[in-house]
Each structure stands twice: as C-alpha cells, then as structure tokens.
Scaffold this motif. Structure first.
Motif, PDB file in Angstrom:
ATOM      1  N   MET A 191      63.695 -39.280   4.036  1.00 34.53           N
ATOM      2  CA  MET A 191      63.836 -39.925   2.682  1.00 34.53           C
ATOM      3  C   MET A 191      63.265 -41.431   2.504  1.00 34.53           C
ATOM      4  O   MET A 191      63.645 -42.314   3.342  1.00 34.53           O
ATOM      5  N   PRO A 192      62.603 -41.694   1.392  1.00 37.33           N
ATOM      6  CA  PRO A 192      62.149 -42.991   1.525  1.00 37.33           C
ATOM      7  C   PRO A 192      63.096 -43.891   0.779  1.00 37.33           C
ATOM      8  O   PRO A 192      63.981 -43.441   0.143  1.00 37.33           O
ATOM      9  N   VAL A 193      62.831 -45.179   0.994  1.00 37.36           N
ATOM     10  CA  VAL A 193      63.692 -46.346   0.437  1.00 37.36           C
ATOM     11  C   VAL A 193      62.817 -46.655  -0.585  1.00 37.36           C
ATOM     12  O   VAL A 193      61.673 -47.014  -0.493  1.00 37.36           O
ATOM     13  N   ILE A 194      63.365 -46.738  -1.777  1.00 35.05           N
ATOM     14  CA  ILE A 194      62.736 -47.328  -3.029  1.00 35.05           C
ATOM     15  C   ILE A 194      63.319 -48.732  -3.474  1.00 35.05           C
ATOM     16  O   ILE A 194      64.333 -48.664  -3.691  1.00 35.05           O
ATOM     17  N   VAL A 195      62.071 -49.571  -3.538  1.00 40.91           N
ATOM     18  CA  VAL A 195      62.658 -50.807  -3.835  1.00 40.91           C
ATOM     19  C   VAL A 195      61.917 -51.139  -5.224  1.00 40.91           C
ATOM     20  O   VAL A 195      60.509 -51.068  -5.105  1.00 40.91           O
ATOM     21  N   LYS A 196      62.824 -51.802  -6.141  1.00 38.86           N
ATOM     22  CA  LYS A 196      62.146 -52.247  -7.500  1.00 38.86           C
ATOM     23  C   LYS A 196      62.611 -53.465  -8.114  1.00 38.86           C
ATOM     24  O   LYS A 196      63.808 -53.876  -7.914  1.00 38.86           O
ATOM     25  N   LYS A 197      61.937 -54.218  -8.714  1.00 40.33           N
ATOM     26  CA  LYS A 197      62.455 -55.489  -9.302  1.00 40.33           C
ATOM     27  C   LYS A 197      63.715 -55.396  -9.941  1.00 40.33           C
ATOM     28  O   LYS A 197      64.131 -54.552 -10.896  1.00 40.33           O
ATOM     29  N   GLY A 198      64.634 -56.323  -9.771  1.00 39.08           N
ATOM     30  CA  GLY A 198      65.975 -56.344 -10.432  1.00 39.08           C
ATOM     31  C   GLY A 198      65.920 -57.429 -11.573  1.00 39.08           C
ATOM     32  O   GLY A 198      64.820 -57.785 -11.898  1.00 39.08           O
ATOM     33  N   ASN A 199      67.063 -58.128 -11.636  1.00 45.34           N
ATOM     34  CA  ASN A 199      67.247 -58.999 -12.638  1.00 45.34           C
ATOM     35  C   ASN A 199      67.084 -60.502 -11.959  1.00 45.34           C
ATOM     36  O   ASN A 199      67.206 -60.524 -10.816  1.00 45.34           O
TER      37      ASN A 199
ATOM     38  N   GLN B  92      66.122 -57.556  -6.065  1.00 40.21           N
ATOM     39  CA  GLN B  92      65.380 -56.376  -5.756  1.00 40.21           C
ATOM     40  C   GLN B  92      66.567 -55.234  -5.862  1.00 40.21           C
ATOM     41  O   GLN B  92      67.580 -55.427  -5.279  1.00 40.21           O
ATOM     42  N   HIS B  93      66.221 -53.934  -6.467  1.00 43.92           N
ATOM     43  CA  HIS B  93      67.386 -53.111  -6.565  1.00 43.92           C
ATOM     44  C   HIS B  93      66.611 -52.005  -5.528  1.00 43.92           C
ATOM     45  O   HIS B  93      65.407 -51.674  -5.642  1.00 43.92           O
ATOM     46  N   ILE B  94      67.428 -51.568  -4.677  1.00 42.17           N
ATOM     47  CA  ILE B  94      67.147 -50.875  -3.332  1.00 42.17           C
ATOM     48  C   ILE B  94      67.785 -49.310  -3.690  1.00 42.17           C
ATOM     49  O   ILE B  94      69.099 -49.103  -3.854  1.00 42.17           O
ATOM     50  N   GLN B  95      67.095 -48.439  -3.724  1.00 42.87           N
ATOM     51  CA  GLN B  95      67.823 -46.985  -3.947  1.00 42.87           C
ATOM     52  C   GLN B  95      67.390 -46.285  -2.469  1.00 42.87           C
ATOM     53  O   GLN B  95      66.165 -46.194  -1.988  1.00 42.87           O
TER      54      GLN B  95
ATOM     55  N   SER C 189      72.829 -47.157  -4.190  1.00 41.52           N
ATOM     56  CA  SER C 189      72.097 -48.279  -4.594  1.00 41.52           C
ATOM     57  C   SER C 189      72.552 -49.453  -3.797  1.00 41.52           C
ATOM     58  O   SER C 189      73.878 -49.845  -3.796  1.00 41.52           O
ATOM     59  N   LEU C 190      71.667 -50.481  -3.602  1.00 44.30           N
ATOM     60  CA  LEU C 190      71.867 -51.712  -3.199  1.00 44.30           C
ATOM     61  C   LEU C 190      71.206 -52.875  -4.025  1.00 44.30           C
ATOM     62  O   LEU C 190      70.280 -52.752  -4.682  1.00 44.30           O
ATOM     63  N   VAL C 191      71.672 -54.136  -3.688  1.00 47.83           N
ATOM     64  CA  VAL C 191      70.892 -55.171  -4.373  1.00 47.83           C
ATOM     65  C   VAL C 191      70.358 -56.242  -3.260  1.00 47.83           C
ATOM     66  O   VAL C 191      71.541 -56.486  -2.456  1.00 47.83           O
ATOM     67  N   ALA C 192      69.525 -56.598  -3.286  1.00 43.10           N
ATOM     68  CA  ALA C 192      68.834 -57.759  -2.226  1.00 43.10           C
ATOM     69  C   ALA C 192      68.627 -59.018  -3.243  1.00 43.10           C
ATOM     70  O   ALA C 192      68.004 -58.846  -4.385  1.00 43.10           O
TER      71      ALA C 192
ATOM     72  N   GLY D 284      72.753 -60.588  -3.983  1.00 40.70           N
ATOM     73  CA  GLY D 284      73.066 -59.713  -3.048  1.00 40.70           C
ATOM     74  C   GLY D 284      72.412 -60.303  -1.601  1.00 40.70           C
ATOM     75  O   GLY D 284      72.114 -61.369  -1.648  1.00 40.70           O
ATOM     76  N   PRO D 285      72.581 -59.543  -0.569  1.00 42.61           N
ATOM     77  CA  PRO D 285      72.271 -60.268   0.831  1.00 42.61           C
ATOM     78  C   PRO D 285      70.771 -60.429   0.870  1.00 42.61           C
ATOM     79  O   PRO D 285      70.022 -59.751  -0.049  1.00 42.61           O
ATOM     80  N   GLN D 286      70.260 -61.265   1.514  1.00 41.55           N
ATOM     81  CA  GLN D 286      68.937 -61.575   1.969  1.00 41.55           C
ATOM     82  C   GLN D 286      68.300 -60.153   2.629  1.00 41.55           C
ATOM     83  O   GLN D 286      69.243 -59.753   3.488  1.00 41.55           O
ATOM     84  N   PRO D 287      67.363 -60.035   2.573  1.00 43.81           N
ATOM     85  CA  PRO D 287      66.499 -58.860   3.492  1.00 43.81           C
ATOM     86  C   PRO D 287      66.905 -58.794   5.134  1.00 43.81           C
ATOM     87  O   PRO D 287      67.006 -57.991   5.423  1.00 43.81           O
ATOM     88  N   HIS D 288      66.749 -60.210   5.473  1.00 43.44           N
ATOM     89  CA  HIS D 288      67.242 -60.077   6.976  1.00 43.44           C
ATOM     90  C   HIS D 288      68.745 -59.962   7.032  1.00 43.44           C
ATOM     91  O   HIS D 288      68.946 -59.521   8.229  1.00 43.44           O
TER      92      HIS D 288
END
Length: 127
Positions: free
Chosen positions: A1-9, A14-17, A22-25, A37-41
């Motif tokens: 299953m791919p992780v999909i990342v799209k621009k958030g507000n 970034q919105h992560i699906q 759903s998550l937010v970074a 949201g948390p930073q990617p690292h």
C-alpha cells in the motif's frame, strides 16, 4: 500500500494518507511552519519506537513472560554526519534481568530497526 502525501494548510504542512489512516506532518513555527503535526524525522523515530514496543509485546506474549507494559522513548541527533537514534526501553512487569536482556535483543529485530540498520535505497520517478 502506498503512502500518499499531499500539501495541507499552511506553508509546510503535509497530509499523509496510509490506507484508512490520516496523519499530518509539519515543522515548528521557528522553522516557518505552523506546528500542526510532528516533523518527518519525528515520525521516523515514532515508527522505530512503536515497532520496537509491538515486537517486544508479541515476543513476551508468545513466551508467556510477565510483561505488563513497555514504554519506548526515542531521541535523535546528528553527530559527525551520522543520524543517531537513541532508544530507551522501560519494561514494566515482573521480569528478571535475563528476560529483560532477551527482550532487548528481540527489540533489535523489529522490522523498522532492521530497515534503518540495513542498506537503504530510494528510487524516485516523477510525472
């Protein structure tokens, strides 16, 4: 299953699906973000910590160890160009030193730990 990342507000959010989740970074305000949201690292550290805990719980259940709970904290830093994760595991329950040592060995076999300590290659395509 791919992780999909799209621009958030905001500037960097970034919105992560991931499947049905759903998550937010984001990044902190002092780095130009909105701290939503948390930073990617930090997500990477969370992956290591959660995988560690799950692996320990699975093994302890299978071996019928008296593990009531486990808490894993992961900190990270850069030292001389090396990204260093420091993991602290706190075992809760009636475990002896030998059982804790064995569980710590098992922690090093969690899939995320194995991924992070293996050769990693990223292949990128675009459209």
């Amino acid at each position: 299953m791919p992780v999909i990342v799209k621009k958030g507000n905001g500037t960097f959010q970034q919105h992560i699906q991931i499947d049905n989740h759903s998550l937010v970074a984001d990044v902190p305000v002092n780095l130009g973000g909105d701290d939503q949201g948390p930073q990617p690292h930090d997500l990477l550290a969370a992956a290591l910590g959660s995988c560690t805990a799950m692996t320990i719980v699975m093994y302890a259940k299978r071996k019928e160890m008296a593990l009531d709970d486990v808490e894993v904290s992961v900190s990270q830093t850069m030292i001389a160009g090396t990204h260093l994760f420091t993991r602290h595991i706190h075992y809760i329950g009636n475990l002896n030193a030998e059982e804790k040592a064995r569980l710590t060995e098992i922690a090093n076999k969690c899939p995320v730990h194995k991924t992070l300590t293996s050769t990693i290659q990223v292949v990128t395509d675009f459209s």
